[in-house]
Design a protein around this motif. Structure first.
Motif, short mmCIF file in Angstrom:
data_model
loop_
_atom_site.label_atom_id
_atom_site.label_comp_id
_atom_site.label_asym_id
_atom_site.label_seq_id
_atom_site.Cartn_x
_atom_site.Cartn_y
_atom_site.Cartn_z
N VAL A 110 4.25 3.65 10.05
CA VAL A 110 4.85 2.17 9.68
C VAL A 110 4.58 1.00 9.85
O VAL A 110 4.22 0.31 9.53
CB VAL A 110 6.51 2.50 10.21
CG1 VAL A 110 7.22 1.80 9.71
CG2 VAL A 110 6.92 4.29 9.80
N TRP A 111 4.72 1.01 11.75
CA TRP A 111 4.05 -0.18 12.18
C TRP A 111 2.79 -0.72 11.83
O TRP A 111 2.76 -2.19 10.80
CB TRP A 111 4.36 -0.95 13.45
CG TRP A 111 3.77 -1.83 14.21
CD1 TRP A 111 4.16 -2.74 14.71
CD2 TRP A 111 2.11 -2.31 14.37
NE1 TRP A 111 3.56 -4.35 14.63
CE2 TRP A 111 1.99 -3.52 14.99
CE3 TRP A 111 1.41 -1.16 14.96
CZ2 TRP A 111 1.03 -4.49 15.11
CZ3 TRP A 111 0.00 -2.14 14.97
CH2 TRP A 111 -0.02 -3.34 14.93
N ALA A 112 1.98 0.08 10.68
CA ALA A 112 0.85 -0.72 10.36
C ALA A 112 0.31 -1.11 9.23
O ALA A 112 0.20 -1.60 8.58
CB ALA A 112 -0.43 0.21 10.73
N GLY A 113 1.51 -0.12 8.33
CA GLY A 113 1.44 -0.01 7.32
C GLY A 113 3.18 -1.75 6.97
O GLY A 113 2.25 -2.65 5.96
N LEU A 114 3.53 -1.51 8.12
CA LEU A 114 4.58 -3.00 7.37
C LEU A 114 3.67 -4.13 7.30
O LEU A 114 3.51 -5.26 7.20
CB LEU A 114 5.88 -3.35 8.55
CG LEU A 114 6.76 -1.94 8.15
CD1 LEU A 114 7.86 -2.35 9.34
CD2 LEU A 114 7.64 -2.81 6.75
N VAL A 115 2.70 -3.97 8.68
CA VAL A 115 1.82 -5.32 9.16
C VAL A 115 0.55 -5.71 7.88
O VAL A 115 0.29 -7.22 7.14
CB VAL A 115 0.97 -4.57 10.58
CG1 VAL A 115 -0.42 -6.26 9.90
CG2 VAL A 115 1.88 -5.21 11.20
N ALA A 116 0.02 -4.67 7.19
CA ALA A 116 -1.03 -4.70 6.04
C ALA A 116 0.14 -5.04 4.92
O ALA A 116 -0.23 -6.00 4.44
CB ALA A 116 -1.73 -3.05 5.49
N ALA A 117 1.48 -4.47 4.54
CA ALA A 117 1.81 -4.92 3.58
C ALA A 117 2.76 -6.70 3.98
O ALA A 117 2.65 -6.86 2.15
CB ALA A 117 3.49 -4.83 3.35
N ALA A 118 2.95 -7.47 4.80
CA ALA A 118 3.09 -8.33 5.53
C ALA A 118 2.26 -9.64 4.79
O ALA A 118 1.63 -10.40 4.10
CB ALA A 118 3.69 -8.86 7.07
N GLY A 119 0.87 -8.68 4.97
CA GLY A 119 -0.87 -8.89 5.12
C GLY A 119 -1.01 -9.92 3.73
O GLY A 119 -1.37 -11.07 3.09
N LEU A 120 -0.46 -8.29 2.57
CA LEU A 120 -0.60 -8.97 1.60
C LEU A 120 0.20 -9.82 1.06
O LEU A 120 0.09 -10.33 -0.09
CB LEU A 120 -0.67 -7.34 0.64
CG LEU A 120 -2.05 -6.10 0.98
CD1 LEU A 120 -1.36 -4.91 0.73
CD2 LEU A 120 -3.33 -6.93 0.05
N LEU A 121 0.99 -9.65 0.91
CA LEU A 121 2.53 -10.50 0.60
C LEU A 121 2.23 -11.75 0.94
O LEU A 121 2.30 -13.11 0.09
CB LEU A 121 3.83 -10.34 0.76
CG LEU A 121 4.38 -9.30 0.70
CD1 LEU A 121 5.76 -8.85 1.54
CD2 LEU A 121 5.05 -9.51 -0.81
N ILE A 122 1.28 -12.15 2.17
CA ILE A 122 1.58 -13.88 2.41
C ILE A 122 0.35 -13.79 1.54
O ILE A 122 -0.24 -15.21 1.71
CB ILE A 122 0.64 -13.79 4.45
CG1 ILE A 122 1.44 -13.93 4.80
CG2 ILE A 122 0.28 -14.92 4.42
CD1 ILE A 122 1.77 -14.15 6.54
#
Length: 82
Positions: free
Chosen positions: A55-67
């Motif tokens: 979940v943490w890795a997915g949140l990091v990836a999602a935040a990176g895509l949003l940025i």
């Protein structure tokens, strides 16, 4: 005042909304292992830790895509608009 905003402004606002909702989604996903202890046979701690890490890795990836998407919208000038 116009009834509708232009498409780029609308999309940028939705991306900002998604960025604001991401921590709430992450918190709800992190609460899921607490529900696993309800059955008769609880889940092993290793399974819960792997889930939390994913979940943490997915949140990091999602935040990176949003940025990335927000930066791309910001760097796009009026001459690039269709």
């Amino acid at each position: 005042m116009p009834l509708f905003v232009e498409r780029q402004t609308y999309r940028r606002r939705r991306l900002v909304d998604a960025a604001r909702a991401l921590p709430v989604l992450g918190l709800m996903l992190w609460w899921v292992p607490l529900l696993w202890s309800l059955p008769e046979e609880p889940m092993p701690a290793s399974t819960a830790l792997i889930y939390i890490f994913l979940v943490w890795a997915g949140l990091v990836a999602a935040a990176g895509l949003l940025i990335y998407a927000l930066q791309a919208k910001r760097n796009r000038g009026p001459e690039d608009a269709p």
